[in-house]
Design an enzyme around this catalytic site. Structure first.
Site, PDB file in Angstrom:
ATOM      1  NE  ARG A 125      -2.437  -1.737   3.263  1.00 54.99           N
ATOM      2  CZ  ARG A 125      -2.826  -1.647   4.534  1.00 54.99           C
ATOM      3  NH1 ARG A 125      -3.811  -0.835   4.861  1.00 54.99           N
ATOM      4  NH2 ARG A 125      -2.232  -2.352   5.476  1.00 54.99           N
ATOM      5  N   GLY A 127      -2.055  -7.544  16.580  1.00 61.78           N
ATOM      6  CA  GLY A 127      -2.299  -8.755  17.349  1.00 61.78           C
ATOM      7  C   GLY A 127      -2.667  -8.336  18.770  1.00 61.78           C
TER       8      GLY A 127
END
Ligand code: UD1
Ligand code: CA
Length: 461
Positions: free
Chosen positions: A16, A141
């Site tokens: 990206r 996470g």
């Protein structure tokens, strides 16, 4: 006992970013993210570093230039797989500790690295994850704890249910391991998840299931986890560091009346009461003294400036400016310009690989290259040191108190002695003795009535 060491994961492409460079080469205030991570690790006293390269590894190899070890991950199969590529490096440190870090988290700091190590050693953990609290845990996470607050596992965003998604303690990606334990754990990671990747984070559950102790060290620096996936996020990280640096400088006594276009390397040293004006860009290796005025529109790199100097619209690289100098507007100090105390360089002056003695004045439209200039020398407008003959560069020497007339060419190698003068418009090819006046130009001839006789202009209608 082998030394503690670090593995930095830098194989990712960062799709990206839409960049032809590896993501970790993206810069935060003129320094690639990977360099910021390396610096933090080194500052924590860890010098044996292995970088896992992957996407466009040749660019990273060239940039690192042997400063760290590297291993290449041929295909991107996850963070656990990336660490596996460094198995020989881990084995070399088997009785030490190893910290794994993400190369795309540029705000990790040395204190977090060393405090986490102390926590890791004191708790006798096999693995210590560096976590952080955040209001925006999306994408990270999550650190999952049981009812007693004991750390039980890390769940990646892709595998998280709503309850886990609500957890605001996240994995920074940095974690300490006992090296020999890490070697064993890596062999047990599978790619049995929705992304089909080998997750390094799975080591937590594996170690705990074997009855081993795993710690989570919560970093007080919550920015330690921040990364950039797009150029917009890269800008946001730049802006965060920019503001932090400017604030630190202001609190130390530097005046920045308007921060527009002011970008300053976080390690720049700037003295109290110095004023930084808009459009000033200060890159690596810059030291500026007290009471200076820098800017507007000034770019400095690897340059030292003394006290009480004014630099207005100056570009300077690899140069030294002593105290009380006034430079600009529109001056270029190229590598190895060494400017003395009280020197004035005025508009459109370029100095390269030259020493300029104290109180010398170079006010207008002048090039001084490969020269040794004494004290109190005055340069008229438009002086050129002719330092290059097409083959070799040669030096010009100008001794103290000399006066170089306007539009003088000094064809090097050449020397102008103490207090000597050169007449305006002279092309000096031979040394000028002390106290002499050198005139090296055609004597003027006036042709009486030349215009009336020749009528060189067009007839007026
Ligand atoms: C990872 C962690 C996540 C943590 C986050 C912090 C895992 C599975 N997840 O997620 O828990 O909150 O970092 O930012 O570890 N890399 C490689 N090779 C690969 C994959 C990644 O070298 O095959 C490198 C990347 O270049 C990057 C780092 O590892 O520097 C992290 O990888 P990335 O894909 O960004 O992991 P996250 O999804 O951010
Ligand atoms: Ca990431």
């Amino acid at each position: 006992m082998t030394e503690n060491c670090a593995i930095i994961l830098a194989g990712g492409e960062g799709t990206r970013m839409n960049s032809s460079k590896p993501k970790v080469m993206a810069e935060i205030i003129f320094k690639p993210m990977i360099d910021r991570v390396i610096d933090a690790v080194k500052k924590a006293g860890i010098n044996d570093i292995c970088v896992v390269t992957g996407y466009k590894s040749e660019i990273l190899e060239k940039h690192l230039d042997g400063k760290t070890k590297t291993v290449k991950q041929a295909e991107r199969l996850g963070t656990g797989h990336a660490v596996m590529q460094a198995k020989d490096f881990i084995a070399e440190h088997k009785d030490a500790n190893v910290i794994i870090l993400n190369g795309d988290a540029p705000f990790i700091d040395s204190k977090t690295v060393s405090d986490a190590l102390s926590y890791h050693l004191d708790g006798e953990f096999v693995q210590t994850v560096i976590s952080a609290k955040t209001d925006e845990p999306f994408g990270y996470g999550r650190i999952v704890r049981d009812g007693n607050g004991n750390f039980i596992k890390i769940v990646e965003e892709a595998s998280a249910d709503e309850e886990i998604k609500a957890i605001n303690e996240i994995n920074s990606g940095a974690m300490w391991f006992k090296a020999f334990e890490l070697s064993a754990l890596l062999g047990k990671i599978t790619n049995n998840n929705s992304k089909g990747e080998y997750y390094l984070t799975d080591t937590v559950e594996i170690a705990l299931s074997e009855g081993k102790k795993v710690g989570a060290f919560t970093a007080s620096n919550a920015d330690a986890v921040l990364g950039a996936n797009t150029k917009v996020q890269l800008y946001e990280l730049n802006e965060m560091l920019r503001r932090k640096t400017l604030r630190k400088l202001m609190l130390s006594g530097v005046s920045i009346p308007c921060t527009d276009g002011v970008l300053i390397d976080d390690e720049a040293e700037i003295g109290a009461d110095t004023v930084i004006l808009p459009g000033t860009i200060i890159k690596r290796g810059v030291r500026i003294g007290k009471n200076c005025e820098i800017g507007p529109n000034t770019v400095l790199i690897e340059t030292t400036v003394g006290n009480n100097c004014v630099l207005n619209s100056v570009q300077a690289e690899y140069s030294i400016v002593a105290d009380n100098a006034t430079i600009g507007p529109f001056v270029h100090l190229r590598p190895q310009a060494n400017i003395g105390n009280g020197v004035h360089c005025g508009n459109f002056v370029e100095v390269k690989n030259s020493a300029i003695g104290d109180n010398t004045s170079i006010s207008h439209l002048t090039y001084v290259g490969d020269s040794d200039v004494g004290k109190n020398v005055n340069f008229g407008c438009g002086v050129v040191t002719v330092n290059f003959n097409g083959k070799t560069k040669n030096r010009t020497v100008i001794e103290d108190n000399a006066f170089i007339g306007c539009n003088t060419n000094l064809v090097a190698p050449v020397k102008v002695g103490k207090a000597a003068y050169t007449a305006a418009g002279s092309t000096i090819t031979e040394d000028v003795p002390e106290n002499a006046l050198a005139i090296a130009r055609e004597r003027q001839l006036n042709k009486e009535n030349w215009v009336t006789v020749n009528k060189p202009y067009r007839e007026k209608k």
